[in-house]
Design a protein around this motif. Structure first.
Motif, PDB file in Angstrom:
ATOM      1  N   SER A   1       0.868  -1.164   0.000  1.00 20.09           N
ATOM      2  CA  SER A   1       0.000   0.000   0.000  1.00 20.09           C
ATOM      3  C   SER A   1       0.907   1.217   0.000  1.00 20.09           C
ATOM      4  O   SER A   1       1.855   1.273   0.764  1.00 20.09           O
ATOM      5  N   GLY A   2       0.632   2.172  -0.850  1.00 19.61           N
ATOM      6  CA  GLY A   2       1.490   3.347  -0.850  1.00 19.61           C
ATOM      7  C   GLY A   2       0.963   4.451  -1.727  1.00 19.61           C
ATOM      8  O   GLY A   2      -0.015   4.289  -2.449  1.00 19.61           O
ATOM      9  N   VAL A   3       1.641   5.590  -1.632  1.00 20.99           N
ATOM     10  CA  VAL A   3       1.281   6.749  -2.423  1.00 20.99           C
ATOM     11  C   VAL A   3       2.556   7.523  -2.719  1.00 20.99           C
ATOM     12  O   VAL A   3       3.491   7.542  -1.925  1.00 20.99           O
ATOM     13  N   SER A   4       2.620   8.115  -3.907  1.00 19.35           N
ATOM     14  CA  SER A   4       3.772   8.937  -4.260  1.00 19.35           C
ATOM     15  C   SER A   4       3.294  10.218  -4.919  1.00 19.35           C
ATOM     16  O   SER A   4       2.183  10.303  -5.429  1.00 19.35           O
ATOM     17  N   THR A   5       4.166  11.218  -4.890  1.00 16.39           N
ATOM     18  CA  THR A   5       3.927  12.474  -5.575  1.00 16.39           C
ATOM     19  C   THR A   5       5.114  12.718  -6.480  1.00 16.39           C
ATOM     20  O   THR A   5       6.247  12.804  -6.019  1.00 16.39           O
ATOM     21  N   ALA A   6       4.867  12.799  -7.786  1.00 21.95           N
ATOM     22  CA  ALA A   6       5.933  12.980  -8.773  1.00 21.95           C
ATOM     23  C   ALA A   6       5.945  14.420  -9.271  1.00 21.95           C
ATOM     24  O   ALA A   6       4.905  15.058  -9.389  1.00 21.95           O
ATOM     25  N   LEU A   7       7.140  14.904  -9.580  1.00 19.88           N
ATOM     26  CA  LEU A   7       7.314  16.263 -10.084  1.00 19.88           C
ATOM     27  C   LEU A   7       7.984  16.222 -11.446  1.00 19.88           C
ATOM     28  O   LEU A   7       8.985  15.525 -11.622  1.00 19.88           O
ATOM     29  N   ASP A   8       7.455  16.955 -12.382  1.00 22.99           N
ATOM     30  CA  ASP A   8       8.060  17.067 -13.706  1.00 22.99           C
ATOM     31  C   ASP A   8       8.692  18.443 -13.784  1.00 22.99           C
ATOM     32  O   ASP A   8       8.111  19.372 -14.319  1.00 22.99           O
ATOM     33  N   MET A   9       9.895  18.568 -13.230  1.00 23.24           N
ATOM     34  CA  MET A   9      10.551  19.868 -13.169  1.00 23.24           C
ATOM     35  C   MET A   9      11.866  19.813 -13.917  1.00 23.24           C
ATOM     36  O   MET A   9      12.615  18.842 -13.819  1.00 23.24           O
ATOM     37  N   GLN A  10      12.137  20.862 -14.662  1.00 21.86           N
ATOM     38  CA  GLN A  10      13.356  20.977 -15.437  1.00 21.86           C
ATOM     39  C   GLN A  10      14.013  22.322 -15.132  1.00 21.86           C
ATOM     40  O   GLN A  10      13.353  23.254 -14.684  1.00 21.86           O
ATOM     41  N   GLY A  11      15.319  22.398 -15.365  1.00 13.35           N
ATOM     42  CA  GLY A  11      16.031  23.657 -15.182  1.00 13.35           C
ATOM     43  C   GLY A  11      16.256  23.970 -13.720  1.00 13.35           C
ATOM     44  O   GLY A  11      16.498  23.086 -12.895  1.00 13.35           O
ATOM     45  N   ASP A  12      16.167  25.255 -13.395  1.00 14.74           N
ATOM     46  CA  ASP A  12      16.341  25.721 -12.014  1.00 14.74           C
ATOM     47  C   ASP A  12      14.973  25.989 -11.406  1.00 14.74           C
ATOM     48  O   ASP A  12      14.095  26.559 -12.053  1.00 14.74           O
ATOM     49  N   PHE A  13      14.777  25.563 -10.155  1.00 16.55           N
ATOM     50  CA  PHE A  13      13.556  25.908  -9.436  1.00 16.55           C
ATOM     51  C   PHE A  13      13.880  26.046  -7.959  1.00 16.55           C
ATOM     52  O   PHE A  13      14.718  25.335  -7.417  1.00 16.55           O
ATOM     53  N   ASP A  14      13.221  27.021  -7.332  1.00 16.70           N
ATOM     54  CA  ASP A  14      13.427  27.288  -5.915  1.00 16.70           C
ATOM     55  C   ASP A  14      12.627  26.291  -5.094  1.00 16.70           C
ATOM     56  O   ASP A  14      11.901  25.462  -5.625  1.00 16.70           O
ATOM     57  N   TRP A  15      12.728  26.369  -3.781  1.00 18.08           N
ATOM     58  CA  TRP A  15      12.098  25.409  -2.881  1.00 18.08           C
ATOM     59  C   TRP A  15      10.604  25.264  -3.155  1.00 18.08           C
ATOM     60  O   TRP A  15       9.875  26.240  -3.210  1.00 18.08           O
ATOM     61  N   VAL A  16      10.168  24.022  -3.334  1.00 13.63           N
ATOM     62  CA  VAL A  16       8.771  23.681  -3.584  1.00 13.63           C
ATOM     63  C   VAL A  16       8.330  22.707  -2.489  1.00 13.63           C
ATOM     64  O   VAL A  16       9.026  21.723  -2.210  1.00 13.63           O
TER      65      VAL A  16
END
Length: 97
Positions: free
Chosen positions: A42-57
């Motif tokens: 049982s589980g859950v994930s959160t994926a991010l599609d981020m490229q380049g530079d990004f500050d704290w999210v």
């Protein structure tokens, strides 16, 4: 172990510098999962599609209805193998609600 039926929430901040994903759809992601006695996951994930530079999210992954037969909890912070650049994880917290 958390009480059966409770909620687990994984929260962290992610920052990236010069991030390049060289895969077809690879992602930076966080995950919380349990391993019950009956070998089901049982589980859950959160994926991010981020490229380049990004500050704290701020990123959250919430697992609701904690199973009564869970033997252990696993938390992971993941970056695919073919990701260039730097990924930072900070203020990682797992709470039971």
């Amino acid at each position: 172990m958390p009480e059966p039926g409770s909620t687990l929430e994984l929260v962290c901040f992610i920052k990236g510098k010069n991030v390049q994903d060289l895969t077809a759809g690879g992602r930076v992601y966080i995950m919380v999962r349990t391993f019950p006695q009956i070998n089901q996951i049982s589980g859950v994930s959160t994926a991010l599609d981020m490229q380049g530079d990004f500050d704290w999210v701020l990123v959250k992954a919430t697992l609701e209805n904690f199973p009564k037969d869970a033997e252990r909890v696993e938390v992971s912070l993941n970056v695919t193998n073919l990701t260039l650049g730097k990924i930072y994880f900070d203020e990682i917290n797992l709470t039971v609600k």
